[in-house]
Design an enzyme around this catalytic site. Structure first.
Site, short mmCIF file in Angstrom:
data_model
loop_
_atom_site.label_atom_id
_atom_site.label_comp_id
_atom_site.label_asym_id
_atom_site.label_seq_id
_atom_site.Cartn_x
_atom_site.Cartn_y
_atom_site.Cartn_z
N SER B 245 0.16 6.11 13.36
CA SER B 245 -0.32 4.88 12.75
C SER B 245 -1.86 4.86 12.69
O SER B 245 -2.52 5.49 13.52
CB SER B 245 0.20 3.71 13.58
N GLN B 267 -4.30 -0.88 17.36
CA GLN B 267 -3.76 0.32 16.73
C GLN B 267 -3.68 1.46 17.75
O GLN B 267 -2.68 2.17 17.85
CB GLN B 267 -4.66 0.75 15.57
N HIS B 270 -0.68 2.11 20.25
CA HIS B 270 0.62 2.66 19.81
C HIS B 270 0.89 4.01 20.45
O HIS B 270 1.91 4.23 21.06
CB HIS B 270 0.69 2.78 18.29
N GLU B 335 -3.41 3.44 6.30
CA GLU B 335 -2.18 2.65 6.39
C GLU B 335 -2.55 1.15 6.44
O GLU B 335 -2.08 0.37 5.64
CB GLU B 335 -1.42 3.06 7.66
N HIS B 336 -3.38 0.78 7.43
CA HIS B 336 -3.84 -0.61 7.57
C HIS B 336 -5.33 -0.66 7.26
O HIS B 336 -6.11 0.10 7.83
CB HIS B 336 -3.65 -1.11 9.00
N ASP B 369 1.78 -7.22 11.34
CA ASP B 369 2.83 -6.42 11.99
C ASP B 369 4.09 -7.23 12.26
O ASP B 369 5.19 -6.70 12.23
CB ASP B 369 2.32 -5.90 13.35
N HIS B 428 22.86 18.50 -29.76
CA HIS B 428 22.11 17.24 -29.68
C HIS B 428 21.81 16.74 -31.10
O HIS B 428 21.98 15.55 -31.39
CB HIS B 428 20.78 17.45 -28.95
#
Lengths: 447, 447
Positions: B245, B267, B270, B335-336, B369, B428
């Site tokens: 993360s 963060q 984590h 990500e954030h 979150d 076709h």
């Protein structure tokens, strides 16, 4: 007239489930030799860049040049190709491009725009939708070189607003397909290189001195290309890995049988692994379609491929009624689904899984392949259970937007802190609590 | 108070690019031993089903039971878990679920509905959007068991209209996480099994006698789970493979430094590979943040993880101005992304790549979150360049709809035939031509 020995099944016979299972069975066996060669090629391109790409292009495509510059197609070369094809071809390419563009513009409006709202606390929530910066389009060379695929990959990217579209197309022994180059001109690709295989996928994924690194790679390819795309997934985005093409026709017996026979042929002519299946509750009509197949096969230039495909993987299936045909269709989740019925809207709501649904006798699948407007890159091998046609959304990505108001932070902070302590993440809880106003009425900020 | 040796970089120094590159460098090394074990487990589960799942659960989770029935969590068990947690926890879970549901309902309206139109020839074009039939949600057990992830995976699936949501969660040595079970109750999962690892992914992808086969598997997991998801991709859909993360904070110096320090901690707590980066044009403010970090670290229960993460992968970066900070943010595609500024809407339009953008000082990432509403499953490791937050759209798929009118078939048929002949696909072309009216004015149908 010659008989095509296509399987006839009947849902009412006791052995149906077993026979049906055999018809559906197809699995892409992983070839370990290919896997290892692809891994080595990718590692080499990652490390040596242009030099590796030049070597593999000489070795695999028989195309020896001194520098990467010689492998780039200039805008002038694309334009020259466009001017060299026949006026009828130019008109057809441009008309198809116009319709494909119009459809994907509707798609952008329907599901590709940013949105936001404020809740009762004044907190802003939403999603910002932005195009990818740069994408790579893989276009096969050789026997399956389809200009229509250039349009179907490049136009949605354009409509999404992608800044740069890089096309790669192998030209074995220097043979260029004029229609593919003309389509690249019409679709407006930014740059084009005559490279292919795993080395082209690697060049796009990692970037070289000459080939710019892209954010996503789309487009069909052989086993080497498919394996390379799988391996670079994560480094860049990829579209689905395509299996053999399939058509499923649900017929109520009101469409001329020749039309159905030709629609089954049009799928079968792609290659011997392509699959054509008819589901119909009318036994006499199935016989008429079989007769039409037998009568028409010899007139088809690609009759050998068509016969191999129909006899190897095709089936004409008698169902109890149209509702049962719809239920079986949902189990197959076909790439192309024709509802060849006088009342197609009666059955459409029952159809849950399909790449594209073609309604009514006039909607031959081939019209969708080229110019109706929707994309012809569709999920195969039952993946329509969980995936979608290529579209504008494949060339966009979304960012959540959150702006919590001071008031919102008071409510949300308590909820977040409670849950964060429950998860043992105390810094998460404290970060939420710092935004709470203290009971003394100050703003809580220590400066 | 103890000093945290987080990297300080300055975009104006000559060695910045090199140092910045080192900060960003992270690669998920493929572990061949894991790859091979996962391949073997998947093959075994595919072949032996429940028996294999029972064996691996006994071996890897130390959970020995007689039958798969004992590995299913009943609705009553989930309800009991919900009733056993504290009232504050129940309220927080329900409040979070309500907000997450409300947001995803907006998302469904904004980009998840079917659409169609008719062109000037009366030809109908559009896309039908349908939910997946059945999805599997992987929820990690053990140290990183997050009830919030249950909400974030199950609620969008629910809002999309997915028929059945199957949760799997390993319970090593039988230890069940009450909050995870309670969240499953609140989110309304259909069935839940206490299985995990590659064997759980295999059971969901192939189906066993007890575990139903699903169409897509979402949710985070360890290296075995990630490898298994990669391998079953194609058989079923999967969401992104998540890396560590990350948070990136753009600060203009107007937010209390303690708030920023705690956001970086949230963060970092984590895991040791998580990444926290600050970009700021104000050198004095960066010093204040460093001081806050040093002052606050000792009060954090997870200080060892936080310190390892900040010292190993964190950075405080001095930029020339906020515009340069935005440009660097786009290179990272975090990500954030917190825009901790008194004027966040000035900078937001410059930010092209991010999983979620948090605007203003009150919008701590931790609120997002848990309960702001948007999803917390976000693209990591720079994949925000080409992918999006988990959403309702991940639990839907699209089918193109085409109904060509008789009149439309006349125009489209000519275009399609021209292009099909150009590609050497005569069936076709013929299928399109059969729908053309003959010049004699009849309807062309031979009955």
């Amino acid at each position: 007239m010659s008989t095509v020995s296509i399987r006839h099944l009947n849902t009412s016979t006791p052995d149906f489930e077993q026979a049906f299972h055999r018809v559906l069975h197809w699995s892409a066996e992983t070839d370990h030799a290919i896997e290892e060669r692809v891994a080595a090629i990718l590692a080499d391109v990652r490390q040596r860049g242009d030099a590796a790409v030049l070597e593999y292009t000489a070795r695999f495509d028989g195309l020896e040049v001194d520098s990467m510059g010689a492998l780039e197609l200039t805008r002038d070369e694309l334009k020259a190709a466009f001017e060299a094809i026949t006026p009828a071809q130019r008109d057809a390419l441009e008309a198809a491009a116009r319709r494909v563009r119009a459809y994907h513009e509707r798609q952008l409006q329907a599901c590709g725009l940013s949105w936001q709202y404020r809740d009762e606390d004044g907190t802003l929530l939403g999603q910002k939708v932005t195009p990818l910066d740069r994408v790579g389009i893989y276009v096969p060379g050789g026997k399956a070189a389809y200009p229509s695929s250039v349009l179907m990959n490049a136009i949605p990217a354009h409509v999404a607003g992608v800044g740069e579209i890089i096309m790669v197309v192998p030209t074995p022994r220097g043979e260029r397909n004029a229609l593919v180059l003309a389509a690249a001109y019409v679709a407006g690709v930014s740059r084009a290189f005559t490279i292919g295989g795993a080395q082209a996928v690697g060049a796009l994924a990692f970037g070289t001195t000459t080939v710019p690194r892209v954010d996503k790679i789309t487009g069909p390819g052989n086993a080497y290309v498919a394996s390379a795309k799988r391996r670079v997934f994560g480094q860049v985005g990829i579209d689905m890995i395509a299996g053999p093409s399939e058509i499923l026709v649900l017929a109520d017996g009101t469409t001329p049988p020749d039309w159905i026979a030709m629609d089954l042929f049009s799928q079968a002519e792609h290659d011997e692994l392509a699959q054509s299946i008819l589901l119909c509750p009318d036994a006499a009509y199935i016989d008429q379609v079989q007769a039409a197949i037998d009568r028409l096969i010899d007139g088809m230039p690609r009759r050998d491929v068509i016969r191999a495909s129909l006899e190897g993987r095709g089936a004409l299936i008698l169902t109890q009624d149209m509702a049962q045909a719809c239920a079986i269709s949902n189990r197959i989740a076909p790439e192309h689904l024709e509802v060849s019925s006088s009342d197609p809207h009666r059955w459409e709501p029952l159809l849950r899984h399909a790449g594209a649904i073609f309604l009514g006798a006039y909607t031959s699948e081939s019209l969708g392949d080229y110019c109706a407007g929707p994309n012809h890159v569709l999920p195969t091998s039952g993946t329509a259970r969980f995936s979608s046609p290529l579209g504008v959304y494949d060339f966009q990505k979304r960012s959540s937007l959150i702006e919590v108001s001071e008031q919102g932070a008071q409510t949300l902070g308590l909820i977040a802190a409670e849950l964060a302590y429950g998860e043992g993440l105390q810094a998460h809880a404290r970060a939420a609590e710092l935004r709470l106003k203290p009971a003394d009425g100050s703003d809580g900020v220590t400066r």
